[in-house]
Design an enzyme around this catalytic site. Structure first.
Site, PDB file in Angstrom:
ATOM      1  N   TYR A  25       0.842  -1.205   0.000  1.00 20.45           N
ATOM      2  CA  TYR A  25       0.000   0.000   0.000  1.00 20.45           C
ATOM      3  C   TYR A  25       0.874   1.250   0.000  1.00 20.45           C
ATOM      4  CZ  TYR A  25      -3.154   3.584   1.880  1.00 20.45           C
ATOM      5  OH  TYR A  25      -3.853   4.748   2.095  1.00 20.45           O
ATOM      6  N   GLU A  47     -11.563   6.762   5.356  1.00 21.25           N
ATOM      7  CA  GLU A  47     -10.961   7.498   6.470  1.00 21.25           C
ATOM      8  C   GLU A  47     -12.010   7.775   7.545  1.00 21.25           C
ATOM      9  OE1 GLU A  47      -7.961   8.007   7.177  1.00 21.25           O
ATOM     10  OE2 GLU A  47      -6.926   7.653   5.277  1.00 21.25           O
ATOM     11  N   TRP A  55      -6.043   1.594  10.570  1.00 17.40           N
ATOM     12  CA  TRP A  55      -6.079   1.509   9.111  1.00 17.40           C
ATOM     13  C   TRP A  55      -5.919   0.059   8.670  1.00 17.40           C
ATOM     14  CZ3 TRP A  55      -8.110   3.252   5.118  1.00 17.40           C
ATOM     15  CH2 TRP A  55      -7.616   2.989   3.830  1.00 17.40           C
TER      16      TRP A  55
END
Length: 201
Positions: A25, A47, A55
């Site tokens: 990522y 988010e 995350w």
């Protein structure tokens, strides 16, 4: 130390080594400039879902989120009704938080309005790209004057779950700032990508 040495022998942002799925990522997405409206809507939505969570949790469920929310096609999401909310709340593959789910639907409707006004979400969001001289040292803050301004403007337009911290994380990830550590080898790649892309205004 802001970096760690990745398996290829090159330094990366330290957070990219904290979970196996983070490195890919980090190297291919985080910080690279995005002008695709669906990806912009997806990121600001995820988010919002991350608020209070990690995350890593959201990234692991990202494909499920994409399936559940019509690939983050905001025109399709804008038509979601109560049945869709019930479907999403019962979906164990995503974060089943009614308020956040309803916020994505609301924000999709606001995105349709924003597209009508600005031409695209990209044209709107990239207005908030800060001048490089106003950017803090990499990964030294969790909000910025630009993210506060973006957050306030979105809230004024009726968006939800878009506080300054969420807006800043969005700006980091979507390339509105290059927040890779100074010694991170990906920072140079992001800098080149930002130079090559001319966001719509």
């Amino acid at each position: 130390m802001e970096t760690f040495i990745a398996p290829d022998g090159e330094p990366r942002c330290r957070w990219a080594g904290s979970a196996p799925e983070f490195l890919g990522y980090h190297d291919t997405e985080w910080g690279f400039p995005v002008v695709d409206d669906r990806r912009l809507l997806e990121k600001i939505s995820l988010e919002g879902f991350q608020s209070g969570l990690s995350w890593r949790t959201i990234l692991a469920k990202r494909e499920n989120f994409r399936t559940a929310f019509a690939g983050f096609d905001f025109h399709a999401i804008a038509d979601f009704a109560d049945d869709d909310v019930r479907r999403l709340v019962s979906n164990a593959g995503i974060v089943r938080h009614r308020g956040k789910i309803e916020a994505v639907i609301n924000n999709a409707r606001r995105a349709v309005e924003l597209e009508r006004e600005a031409g695209s979400l990209a044209a709107y969001f990239w207005r908030f790209e800060p001048d490089p001289s106003e950017v803090d040292p990499p990964q030294s803050v969790s909000t910025s004057p630009a993210s506060v301004t973006l957050s306030k403007d979105l809230k004024k337009r009726g968006w939800k779950f878009v506080g300054p911290t969420t807006a800043f994380a969005f700006m980091q990830a979507m390339g509105l700032i290059n927040d890779h550590a100074t010694e991170c080898s990906t920072r140079t790649l992001v800098r080149a990508a930002r130079t090559a892309v001319t966001p719509p205004r």
